[in-house]
Design a protein around this motif. Structure first.
Motif, short mmCIF file in Angstrom:
data_model
loop_
_atom_site.label_atom_id
_atom_site.label_comp_id
_atom_site.label_asym_id
_atom_site.label_seq_id
_atom_site.Cartn_x
_atom_site.Cartn_y
_atom_site.Cartn_z
N ALA A 1 30.79 29.01 27.78
CA ALA A 1 31.11 27.93 26.84
C ALA A 1 32.22 27.04 27.37
CB ALA A 1 31.49 28.53 25.48
N ASP A 2 33.13 27.59 28.18
CA ASP A 2 34.21 26.76 28.74
C ASP A 2 33.64 25.68 29.66
OD1 ASP A 2 36.58 28.03 27.58
OD2 ASP A 2 35.89 29.79 28.69
N GLU A 3 32.67 26.06 30.47
CA GLU A 3 32.02 25.06 31.32
C GLU A 3 31.29 24.02 30.46
OE1 GLU A 3 29.20 26.70 34.16
OE2 GLU A 3 28.35 24.70 34.56
N ALA A 4 30.70 24.50 29.36
CA ALA A 4 29.91 23.60 28.52
C ALA A 4 30.74 22.51 27.87
CB ALA A 4 29.18 24.42 27.45
N VAL A 5 31.99 22.79 27.52
CA VAL A 5 32.81 21.79 26.82
C VAL A 5 33.80 21.08 27.75
CG1 VAL A 5 32.62 23.02 24.63
CG2 VAL A 5 34.65 23.36 26.07
N ALA A 6 33.68 21.32 29.07
CA ALA A 6 34.61 20.70 30.01
C ALA A 6 34.55 19.18 29.89
CB ALA A 6 34.26 21.13 31.44
N GLY A 7 35.70 18.55 29.95
CA GLY A 7 35.76 17.09 30.02
C GLY A 7 35.80 16.37 28.69
N VAL A 8 35.82 17.09 27.58
CA VAL A 8 35.94 16.40 26.29
C VAL A 8 37.32 15.72 26.23
CG1 VAL A 8 35.99 16.63 23.77
CG2 VAL A 8 34.38 18.02 25.13
N GLN A 9 37.30 14.41 25.96
CA GLN A 9 38.53 13.61 26.02
C GLN A 9 39.29 13.66 24.70
OE1 GLN A 9 39.26 11.46 28.92
NE2 GLN A 9 37.75 12.89 29.74
#
Lengths: 221, 222
Positions: B9-17
């Motif tokens: 899940a950490d990879e999935a939400v990477a980059g949310v600003q």
């Protein structure tokens, strides 16, 4: 469900009101029961009534509340209570579920109310109190969407104030949207010529007229 | 673009600003993507606008995100529930903005965003507090309210199964807002219980076609 009291003689309890509403739901109708007391109506629909219950969170032909092993976190009603599915059930997403309402596909919805006005305005979402957190859910969509809107409520508040009023003082849910009001003391139709008393449970029409601040039309007049 | 199958899940939400509008699926806890929300808490994005039906239940999922102070504004239909104490406290303390939207208008505004509709006239809410300040028009004798689309930067949704292309199926009433939110955000991230091989889902039963889905992660608890 055992009726609280014999019907037609004295004020009805909530189960009797629910049973009275259930009698007026035609065979095969598509019906949405609002959260809270209106859900009691489901207990009084005979199994052979063919009534299909809609729940706003995306299901038709919802079954009774789930018990024990039948509880499934993926299957709840609008009140987030675990429920069951009946044969012929269908699931759909939220935009479709509310399109069914707005599009006029639901035959009847039954809603609770703080107040109903003589012209059918409904107030059931917000007390307007300064510290209240407003929460509307699907109430406004249901109020303006179903072909017939039935209200289930007590006729007076606990402090004796009428809930069927000439004009609502609480914030409105929908304008001129209520067709019929089922209460513990009487059933009323909201019509273009005014509020018609369909039947009473104890009081006379004159008794009611004395306690409500609006003109009442006896049924048959 | 092809879907990104994420390891966790950490990879999935990477980059949310910071400052993003985040659409979060679920009706109560049914369909709520709790693992993605927990990962978003770890990821740290803040000053978020969250669009969801409710404003969190208990202490997990959306309620946990609110409790961390990451949310500036909630757009929802039904914030007040018996177990919405995290939101209630923030709201009463003036620490969070609230926009209440009728539930059907909330869904349809996201549907409009996903379908390229500029705005729509809707009878829901006409003459009520929730229509104040909005343009109205009488159509066929009935008053309608002009409603604008709600577009997300990110959607976090829960589904039952995905195939490796990103086609999604849901389960029972946990479907709720998922399919609509999947159309309405720039980056759509789905948490699923199971990822199956491409071809293993009946194409007739696919609810969210892969074109809408950007990232998929299988639940760690699955």
């Amino acid at each position: 469900m055992t009726p609280d009291r014999p019907a037609g003689q004295t004020a009805l309890g909530k189960h009797d009101i629910a049973a009275r509403i259930a009698r007026d739901i035609p065979h095969g109708a598509f019906v949405n029961l609002g959260i809270g007391q209106p859900t009691l109506v489901a207990d009084h629909l005979p199994a052979d009534a063919g009534v299909v219950l809609h729940t706003e969170n995306g299901m038709l032909n919802m079954g009774p509340a789930a018990q024990g092993d039948a509880i499934d976190p993926d299957l709840t009603n609008a009140g987030k209570i675990p429920v069951t599915e009946l044969p012929g059930a269908a699931y759909f997403h939220h935009a479709d579920s509310f399109a069914m309402m707005r599009g006029g596909h639901l035959d009847i919805c039954v809603l609770g109310a703080f107040q109903v006005s003589a012209s059918g305005d409904l107030a059931n979402w917000h007390t307007g109190a300064p510290d209240a957190i407003p929460a509307v859910g699907g109430a406004m969509d249901l109020a303006i969407g179903a072909k017939k809107v039935f209200v289930m409520m007590t006729l007076f508040t606990k402090t004796g104030a009428p809930k069927l009023v000439s004009e609502c003082t609480y914030p409105l849910t929908g304008l001129a949207c209520v067709d019929r009001v089922y209460t513990d003391l009487a059933v009323f139709d909201i019509t273009p010529r005014g509020v018609v008393v369909r039947e009473t449970f104890g009081p006379t029409v004159d008794d009611l007229a004395g306690r409500l601040d609006l003109p009442l039309i006896p049924a048959g007049d | 673009m092809a879907v990104q199958l994420c390891a966790d899940a950490d990879e999935a939400v990477a980059g949310v600003q910071d400052g993003s509008t985040v659409l979060i699926g679920g009706f109560g806890m049914a369909g709520m993507p709790v693992e993605l929300i927990d990962a978003l808490i770890r990821q740290g994005a803040t000053d978020l606008t969250v669009v969801s039906n409710n404003a969190g239940n208990g202490d997990t999922g959306l309620a946990a995100l609110l409790a961390k102070g990451r949310v500036r504004k909630v757009v929802c239909s039904f914030p007040r529930q018996s177990d919405s104490y995290v939101f209630d406290e923030l709201y009463r303390a003036g620490k969070i903005e609230l926009e209440v939207v009728p539930q059907g208008s909330l869904a349809e505004r996201m549907r409009a965003a996903g379908a390229g509709i500029g705005a729509f006239f809707c009878p829901t809410g006409a003459g009520t507090l929730l229509a104040e300040g909005k343009e109205i028009r009488v159509i066929d004798g009935r008053t309608h309210v002009l409603e604008y689309p709600i577009k997300g930067d990110v959607a976090l949704i829960g589904a039952h199964r995905a195939d490796r292309m990103g086609n999604l199926v849901y389960r029972k009433t946990a479907r709720n807002f998922g399919p609509v939110m999947a159309t309405a955000a720039t980056t759509v991230i789905a948490q699923v219980r199971e990822v199956v091989d491409t071809g293993a889902l009946d194409p007739e039963s696919v609810v969210t076609p892969s074109i809408y889905v950007d990232r998929v992660v299988q639940e760690a608890s699955a």
